[in-house]
Write a protein that holds these residues in place. Structure first.
Motif, short mmCIF file in Angstrom:
data_model
loop_
_atom_site.label_atom_id
_atom_site.label_comp_id
_atom_site.label_asym_id
_atom_site.label_seq_id
_atom_site.Cartn_x
_atom_site.Cartn_y
_atom_site.Cartn_z
N GLY A 65 -3.58 -1.79 -3.16
CA GLY A 65 -3.14 -1.82 -1.48
C GLY A 65 -1.93 -3.16 -0.75
N HIS A 66 -2.13 -4.16 -1.33
CA HIS A 66 -1.12 -5.44 -1.06
C HIS A 66 0.27 -4.71 -0.13
N HIS A 67 0.80 -3.50 -0.56
CA HIS A 67 2.25 -2.94 -0.22
C HIS A 67 2.06 -1.96 0.29
N ARG A 68 3.20 -0.98 0.76
CA ARG A 68 3.50 0.77 1.06
C ARG A 68 4.43 0.58 1.31
N LYS A 69 5.81 0.07 0.73
CA LYS A 69 7.08 0.16 -0.31
C LYS A 69 7.40 1.07 -0.30
#
Length: 203
Positions: free
Chosen positions: A130-134
């Motif tokens: 869940g640290h990014h949604r790239k």
């Protein structure tokens, strides 16, 4: 509003055995440039790495190369590196990967070796946590990534990927279609794409 301004490309510093891999690199680099997207990559000037950068530069694109000092003479030549409009030299691989992540709004894995696999898997791991949604793309040139994709499906089926909804890499067979897929994915992201720095620093 689309959040994609720069795209990180992971790929081999060797050309591989099929000329389609080098061609895909040129095509992707050119497509990024024509779409006004900056290429972020590992700084190599040989193999598929060199092809991506060459494709972008020849099409008038902006290219940022990020390379550890100890790899300069192994994966690049100083003359070729002078052609990049931005070059960042890091002390080690860890710093290189963090810089590439921070400067990129999406990630693409072209054919490559263990290093390429390690880089794209780490990006997927951060997404799972869940640290990014790239957006993450596997450029499946001539089915190159089929074994990897099968392994991911197997892991999920066996209950080892518990947040599979967070790890949904795009699989694009045609290099010409990669940028369009990224832009569509980027426009649908409704959460900040930046990583959580304090968490990433510990990884």
């Amino acid at each position: 509003m689309n959040t994609i301004r720069s795209v990180c490309v992971y790929c081999g510093s060797s050309p591989g055995r099929d000329e389609a891999y080098i061609k895909a690199g040129h095509t992707l680099g050119r497509s990024l440039a024509k779409s006004g997207l900056r290429l972020i990559y590992g700084g190599g000037t040989k193999g598929i790495m060199g092809a991506v950068a060459d494709g972008a530069l020849k099409a008038g694109g902006k290219v940022t190369g990020i390379i550890p000092r100890f790899l300069i003479n192994r994966e690049a030549t100083e003359t070729a590196l002078d052609k990049l409009d931005e070059l960042l030299i890091t002390d080690n691989m860890h710093e290189r990967k963090h810089s590439m992540f921070e400067k990129s709004d999406a990630f693409v894995a072209l054919p490559g070796g263990i290093g390429t696999v390690e880089e794209i898997v780490e990006i997927m791991t951060w997404a799972q946590l869940g640290h990014h949604r790239k957006p993450i793309v596997f450029a499946n040139v001539k089915g190159f990534w089929d074994p990897m994709l099968a392994l991911l499906e197997h892991m999920s089926a066996e209950g080892f990927i518990h947040t599979a909804q967070r790890v949904k890499p795009l699989v694009v067979d045609d290099p010409e279609a990669i940028v369009a897929a990224i832009m569509v994915a980027g426009s649908s992201v409704d959460a900040p794409t930046e990583g959580v720095r304090s968490v990433i620093d510990k990884m």
